[in-house]
Design a protein around this motif. Sequence first.
Motif, PDB file in Angstrom:
ATOM      1  N   ALA A 106      39.023  11.714 -14.346  1.00 21.91           N
ATOM      2  CA  ALA A 106      38.549  11.528 -15.716  1.00 21.91           C
ATOM      3  C   ALA A 106      39.340  10.449 -16.431  1.00 21.91           C
ATOM      4  CB  ALA A 106      38.655  12.852 -16.475  1.00 21.91           C
ATOM      5  N   THR A 107      40.653  10.413 -16.196  1.00 19.47           N
ATOM      6  CA  THR A 107      41.481   9.365 -16.816  1.00 19.47           C
ATOM      7  C   THR A 107      41.088   7.991 -16.302  1.00 19.47           C
ATOM      8  OG1 THR A 107      43.305  10.947 -16.959  1.00 19.47           O
ATOM      9  CG2 THR A 107      43.836   8.617 -17.218  1.00 19.47           C
ATOM     10  N   ARG A 112      38.367   2.756 -16.976  1.00 18.79           N
ATOM     11  CA  ARG A 112      37.404   1.789 -16.458  1.00 18.79           C
ATOM     12  C   ARG A 112      36.282   1.533 -17.464  1.00 18.79           C
ATOM     13  NH1 ARG A 112      33.947   2.392 -10.818  1.00 18.79           N
ATOM     14  NH2 ARG A 112      33.029   0.296 -10.834  1.00 18.79           N
ATOM     15  N   LYS A 113      35.833   2.593 -18.138  1.00 24.15           N
ATOM     16  CA  LYS A 113      34.784   2.436 -19.137  1.00 24.15           C
ATOM     17  C   LYS A 113      35.261   1.573 -20.298  1.00 24.15           C
ATOM     18  CE  LYS A 113      31.501   5.175 -21.834  1.00 24.15           C
ATOM     19  NZ  LYS A 113      31.104   6.557 -22.229  1.00 24.15           N
ATOM     20  N   ARG A 114      36.516   1.774 -20.731  1.00 25.04           N
ATOM     21  CA  ARG A 114      37.065   0.965 -21.814  1.00 25.04           C
ATOM     22  C   ARG A 114      37.184  -0.502 -21.393  1.00 25.04           C
ATOM     23  NH1 ARG A 114      41.654   3.252 -22.045  1.00 25.04           N
ATOM     24  NH2 ARG A 114      40.918   5.051 -23.205  1.00 25.04           N
ATOM     25  N   THR A 115      37.622  -0.723 -20.149  1.00 28.91           N
ATOM     26  CA  THR A 115      37.758  -2.097 -19.667  1.00 28.91           C
ATOM     27  C   THR A 115      36.405  -2.795 -19.583  1.00 28.91           C
ATOM     28  OG1 THR A 115      39.684  -1.418 -18.370  1.00 28.91           O
ATOM     29  CG2 THR A 115      38.667  -3.524 -17.812  1.00 28.91           C
TER      30      THR A 115
END
Length: 289
Positions: A106-107, A112-115
Amino acid sequence: AVDARGKASAAAKKKAVGDNDSEGKGPPAFRSGSWVLVTGLEKAKQYNGMKGRVLSRGVGEERYAIQVFPSGRRLNIRAANLVPSEPPSATGDGDGRGMSTKSTAATRFRQRKRTLSERKKKKSVKGRIRNMFAVDDPVAAVRFLESNNTLAVAKPALKALLGFLQKVRRKPTDNRARTIRKTSVIHRKFVESVRGAEALLRLAGYENKERPARSVSPRAGGGADSKRRSEQVLYLEYYDEAQLDEIIAAIKESIGRLRNYSAKLSDKADSSSSSSSSSNPSSCLFEPK
């Protein structure tokens, strides 16, 4: 209480260490699932002092594959750089399995989603604005308008902006010359739909302002009740004459440059059409007798 803690730590070490440690020969052997402390690394010193869980035997002699807490990074470390340790207190489980694969995944997913979102935002900004200009540079602002619009859009827009600014220079005390209504057709066509046009006007000193709107008469087709209380306008309240003259000069230079470019394009088109017609005489409508 101290003796109880010492016995518990000794039991944990005894559980983690295998037969080699009991004999005192060579590096200790660790069981899968036991917790260790990373020490003595020279090339990857950032992992020294971190705890990890042994996953399996690693690649090479006396190496172990461990999962570092709390990042979840997997490393292949020699047994000489591992020391038996107790599970971290933040794991939640007594055996140290609170650092599950779910929390680690999850982390990583959130990072990855933020990047990806940041990359997408940067890419969209780069595609929308190819040449950002300085706030106080009229030439760069005009160049920005040229490079981010087509020739058919940029040329009439620059002429309209030049008309706005020249009207202000001719009639500096006239409020109508200083005002551009956002509901007007000329604003929608040459300012709102043109990239960099409104930024150029703001560079000249125009600002958003709300003013009482004129009532629409019934003869104009608005009806007796069609009255607006206020409307949004671009208003030039204060301006610098030298800055305004620089913007006007930059716009004139740009219009001349675009005029020469369009003339070159038309000449090239005429030459290509004439060459094609001369090479193909059957294309003429009338043939000489």
